[in-house]
Write a protein that holds these residues in place. Sequence first.
Motif, PDB file in Angstrom:
ATOM      1  N   ASP A   1       0.823  -1.204   0.000  1.00 30.05           N
ATOM      2  CA  ASP A   1       0.000   0.000   0.000  1.00 30.05           C
ATOM      3  C   ASP A   1       0.860   1.259   0.000  1.00 30.05           C
ATOM      4  O   ASP A   1       1.835   1.355   0.748  1.00 30.05           O
ATOM      5  CB  ASP A   1      -0.929  -0.011   1.220  1.00 30.05           C
ATOM      6  N   GLY A   2       0.490   2.206  -0.828  1.00 29.38           N
ATOM      7  CA  GLY A   2       1.262   3.433  -1.003  1.00 29.38           C
ATOM      8  C   GLY A   2       1.959   3.383  -2.359  1.00 29.38           C
ATOM      9  O   GLY A   2       1.372   2.971  -3.358  1.00 29.38           O
ATOM     10  N   GLY A   3       3.225   3.764  -2.370  1.00 30.03           N
ATOM     11  CA  GLY A   3       3.993   3.780  -3.613  1.00 30.03           C
ATOM     12  C   GLY A   3       4.136   2.412  -4.253  1.00 30.03           C
ATOM     13  O   GLY A   3       4.159   2.291  -5.478  1.00 30.03           O
ATOM     14  N   GLY A   4       4.202   1.372  -3.433  1.00 28.29           N
ATOM     15  CA  GLY A   4       4.328   0.016  -3.970  1.00 28.29           C
ATOM     16  C   GLY A   4       3.093  -0.397  -4.753  1.00 28.29           C
ATOM     17  O   GLY A   4       3.183  -1.032  -5.804  1.00 28.29           O
ATOM     18  N   LEU A   5       1.914  -0.010  -4.253  1.00 33.09           N
ATOM     19  CA  LEU A   5       0.676  -0.336  -4.942  1.00 33.09           C
ATOM     20  C   LEU A   5       0.575   0.440  -6.259  1.00 33.09           C
ATOM     21  O   LEU A   5       0.173  -0.115  -7.288  1.00 33.09           O
ATOM     22  CB  LEU A   5      -0.529  -0.047  -4.051  1.00 33.09           C
ATOM     23  N   GLN A   6       0.980   1.702  -6.233  1.00 30.73           N
ATOM     24  CA  GLN A   6       0.966   2.499  -7.464  1.00 30.73           C
ATOM     25  C   GLN A   6       1.915   1.897  -8.502  1.00 30.73           C
ATOM     26  O   GLN A   6       1.576   1.804  -9.678  1.00 30.73           O
ATOM     27  CB  GLN A   6       1.359   3.944  -7.164  1.00 30.73           C
TER      28      GLN A   6
END
Length: 165
Positions: free
Chosen positions: A38-43
């Motif tokens: 969740d966060g940059g990893g999800l993007q």
Amino acid sequence: MSHKILSHQEIQHKIRRIAYQIYEANADEKEIVIAGVDGGGLQFAKKIGAVLKKITNASIVLCKVSMDKKNPLKSGVSTSIPEKDYAHKSVVLIDDVLNSGSTLIYGVHHFLKTPLKQLKTAVLVNRNHKKYPVKADYKGISLSTSLQEHVKVEFKPKDDTVSLG
């Protein structure tokens, strides 16, 4: 003061390269689970998933991995899809930056509680300050940085950037 490390075009190139590497490692798979922290990893995972959908006939399943990055032991790790949806499948755990390795190691630990076909990891930026024995199978760029420096990844429409400050 921050110094730009990767431009939007360079990031797009790295996303495509990582997507092709994932495809090559999963050429015979009917389904690939792309699990973004969740966060940059999800993007980042969404961007890789979009490229994968164009280059493979495999079904691409996006999974959000949630945890308190400062205290993953206390918060635990949860996923947006049930365990049965990734059991016996090929899973790629994705984050934007590999700093100490704690986020990836707790994410890996979570997935290893379930029988998988294979588990790989991908990051856009790999920093060499790991506290844990975790590595990125697919990485956009490796940076040797000081502990005081901060890597900032921004995903904006048509203006993705990685900078060091």
